[in-house]
Scaffold this motif. Structure first.
Motif, PDB file in Angstrom:
ATOM      1  N   ASP A  43       0.827  -1.204   0.000  1.00  0.00           N
ATOM      2  CA  ASP A  43       0.000   0.000   0.000  1.00  0.00           C
ATOM      3  C   ASP A  43       0.864   1.258   0.000  1.00  0.00           C
ATOM      4  O   ASP A  43       0.564   2.229  -0.678  1.00  0.00           O
ATOM      5  CB  ASP A  43      -0.925   0.018   1.217  1.00  0.00           C
ATOM      6  CG  ASP A  43      -2.095  -0.940   1.073  1.00  0.00           C
ATOM      7  OD1 ASP A  43      -2.396  -1.322  -0.075  1.00  0.00           O
ATOM      8  OD2 ASP A  43      -2.697  -1.304   2.086  1.00  0.00           O
ATOM      9  N   ALA A  71       2.302   1.626  -3.438  1.00  0.00           N
ATOM     10  CA  ALA A  71       1.251   2.051  -4.363  1.00  0.00           C
ATOM     11  C   ALA A  71       0.935   3.540  -4.219  1.00  0.00           C
ATOM     12  O   ALA A  71       0.746   4.247  -5.201  1.00  0.00           O
ATOM     13  CB  ALA A  71      -0.009   1.220  -4.143  1.00  0.00           C
ATOM     14  N   LEU A  94      -5.169   4.245  -8.633  1.00  0.00           N
ATOM     15  CA  LEU A  94      -4.888   2.820  -8.575  1.00  0.00           C
ATOM     16  C   LEU A  94      -6.059   2.093  -7.943  1.00  0.00           C
ATOM     17  O   LEU A  94      -6.692   2.603  -7.021  1.00  0.00           O
ATOM     18  CB  LEU A  94      -3.628   2.549  -7.753  1.00  0.00           C
ATOM     19  CG  LEU A  94      -2.314   3.149  -8.248  1.00  0.00           C
ATOM     20  CD1 LEU A  94      -1.196   2.786  -7.286  1.00  0.00           C
ATOM     21  CD2 LEU A  94      -1.983   2.685  -9.647  1.00  0.00           C
ATOM     22  N   GLN A  95      -6.324   0.892  -8.435  1.00  0.00           N
ATOM     23  CA  GLN A  95      -7.398   0.082  -7.894  1.00  0.00           C
ATOM     24  C   GLN A  95      -6.896  -1.342  -7.697  1.00  0.00           C
ATOM     25  O   GLN A  95      -6.535  -2.018  -8.667  1.00  0.00           O
ATOM     26  CB  GLN A  95      -8.598   0.064  -8.848  1.00  0.00           C
ATOM     27  CG  GLN A  95      -9.706  -0.915  -8.474  1.00  0.00           C
ATOM     28  CD  GLN A  95     -10.276  -0.609  -7.107  1.00  0.00           C
ATOM     29  OE1 GLN A  95     -10.785   0.474  -6.867  1.00  0.00           O
ATOM     30  NE2 GLN A  95     -10.170  -1.569  -6.192  1.00  0.00           N
ATOM     31  N   PRO A  96      -6.799  -1.826  -6.433  1.00  0.00           N
ATOM     32  CA  PRO A  96      -6.404  -3.227  -6.225  1.00  0.00           C
ATOM     33  C   PRO A  96      -7.324  -4.150  -7.006  1.00  0.00           C
ATOM     34  O   PRO A  96      -8.540  -3.932  -7.075  1.00  0.00           O
ATOM     35  CB  PRO A  96      -6.579  -3.416  -4.718  1.00  0.00           C
ATOM     36  CG  PRO A  96      -6.404  -2.043  -4.148  1.00  0.00           C
ATOM     37  CD  PRO A  96      -7.026  -1.121  -5.158  1.00  0.00           C
ATOM     38  N   PHE A  99      -2.731  -4.103  -9.515  1.00  0.00           N
ATOM     39  CA  PHE A  99      -3.518  -2.875  -9.443  1.00  0.00           C
ATOM     40  C   PHE A  99      -3.909  -2.463 -10.858  1.00  0.00           C
ATOM     41  O   PHE A  99      -3.081  -2.523 -11.780  1.00  0.00           O
ATOM     42  CB  PHE A  99      -2.710  -1.716  -8.831  1.00  0.00           C
ATOM     43  CG  PHE A  99      -2.401  -1.855  -7.373  1.00  0.00           C
ATOM     44  CD1 PHE A  99      -3.166  -1.189  -6.425  1.00  0.00           C
ATOM     45  CD2 PHE A  99      -1.342  -2.630  -6.948  1.00  0.00           C
ATOM     46  CE1 PHE A  99      -2.870  -1.300  -5.072  1.00  0.00           C
ATOM     47  CE2 PHE A  99      -1.034  -2.749  -5.602  1.00  0.00           C
ATOM     48  CZ  PHE A  99      -1.805  -2.088  -4.665  1.00  0.00           C
ATOM     49  N   THR A 103      -4.855   0.732 -13.253  1.00  0.00           N
ATOM     50  CA  THR A 103      -4.461   2.136 -13.210  1.00  0.00           C
ATOM     51  C   THR A 103      -4.867   2.856 -14.481  1.00  0.00           C
ATOM     52  O   THR A 103      -5.041   2.229 -15.535  1.00  0.00           O
ATOM     53  CB  THR A 103      -2.935   2.272 -13.014  1.00  0.00           C
ATOM     54  OG1 THR A 103      -2.582   3.659 -12.975  1.00  0.00           O
ATOM     55  CG2 THR A 103      -2.175   1.598 -14.143  1.00  0.00           C
ATOM     56  N   LEU A 123       1.139  -3.000 -12.191  1.00  0.00           N
ATOM     57  CA  LEU A 123       0.198  -1.951 -12.557  1.00  0.00           C
ATOM     58  C   LEU A 123      -0.258  -2.202 -13.984  1.00  0.00           C
ATOM     59  O   LEU A 123       0.570  -2.285 -14.899  1.00  0.00           O
ATOM     60  CB  LEU A 123       0.845  -0.564 -12.452  1.00  0.00           C
ATOM     61  CG  LEU A 123       1.533  -0.205 -11.140  1.00  0.00           C
ATOM     62  CD1 LEU A 123       2.043   1.225 -11.187  1.00  0.00           C
ATOM     63  CD2 LEU A 123       0.584  -0.391  -9.972  1.00  0.00           C
TER      64      LEU A 123
END
Length: 231
Positions: free
Chosen positions: A103, A106, A117-119, A140, A142, A158
């Motif tokens: 985290d 990120a 960003l999105q897990p 993630f 992106t 990413l």
């Protein structure tokens, strides 16, 4: 469950001898002052924070910042954890050197270019408690470029995606959508729904209902089930 731009001034002064307007001469900060300013910022930061050169550009030129970061790294005051990413080394009495969390990495990557960003994938499922296993490759989505960052024996992937997939980035709905997508429709049973229903707060469930229209149809149906008081 619980960006940087330079501002240029066009200020002018009037010369007593000529009466003409002349640009103000501004002296760039010295390397010593940039060094001191960066050290002060590091000292005031959170212990786990990960930095990129962008975090210090308001303190001096890119060349000056890079030189200071290189010097601090060579002396051990900073640690280069990945290309363009640094942290202040931390050591545990038993575990030894501690690496920054995914985290924290990120957040630093996102801050470098004001990215979102999105897990996703197994990492999203893990964050929601649907699986206890932390994947070796943390994925993630992106709106920036695709890249892979290696931290120790772990990789952070990413992956550039569409605006629609990023519409719920940073919200609990985005995490749920990506976790459910990872499990696939055939593996979403009552236990998955019950786990998420117990995990999420009333506020979280309200967000799921509000964002259901942004999800694929079958995921939207599951989101509505999760938001219900009863199965």
């Amino acid at each position: 469950m619980s960006e940087k731009r330079a501002i240029f001034s066009d200020m002018r002064t009037t010369s007593p001898s000529s009466g003409k307007s002349q640009p103000t001469q501004q002296t760039p900060p010295s390397h010593g002052s940039v060094d001191a300013a960066i050290r002060a910022k590091l000292a005031a930061s959170e212990p786990r924070k990960v930095f990129s050169p962008v975090d210090f550009l308001h303190l001096g030129s890119r060349a000056a910042v890079d030189k200071v970061l290189s010097r601090l790294t060579s002396t051990g005051a900073l640690r280069r954890v990945a290309r363009g990413l640094y942290d202040v080394p931390r050591t545990h009495a038993i575990l030894g050197p501690l690496l920054p969390s995914a985290d924290d990495i990120a957040k630093a990557i996102a801050g470098k270019g004001s990215l979102r960003l999105q897990p996703s994938g197994a990492y999203a499922a893990n964050l929601l408690g649907l699986t206890e296993q932390v994947p070796m490759k943390l994925a993630f989505l992106t709106d920036g470029v695709s890249r892979t960052v290696h931290i120790g024996n772990q990789s952070i992937l990413l992956k550039h995606t569409t605006p629609r997939n990023m519409a719920t980035a940073g919200r609990i709905s985005g995490l749920v959508i990506q976790a459910l997508r990872h499990f696939k429709q055939a593996h979403i049973d009552d236990q998955v729904v019950a786990t998420l229903r117990a995990k999420l707060t009333a506020e979280d469930k309200a967000v799921l209902l509000a964002d259901a229209s942004l999800a694929p149809v079958w995921i939207a149906d599951v989101m509505r089930r999760i938001a219900q008081d009863k199965g």
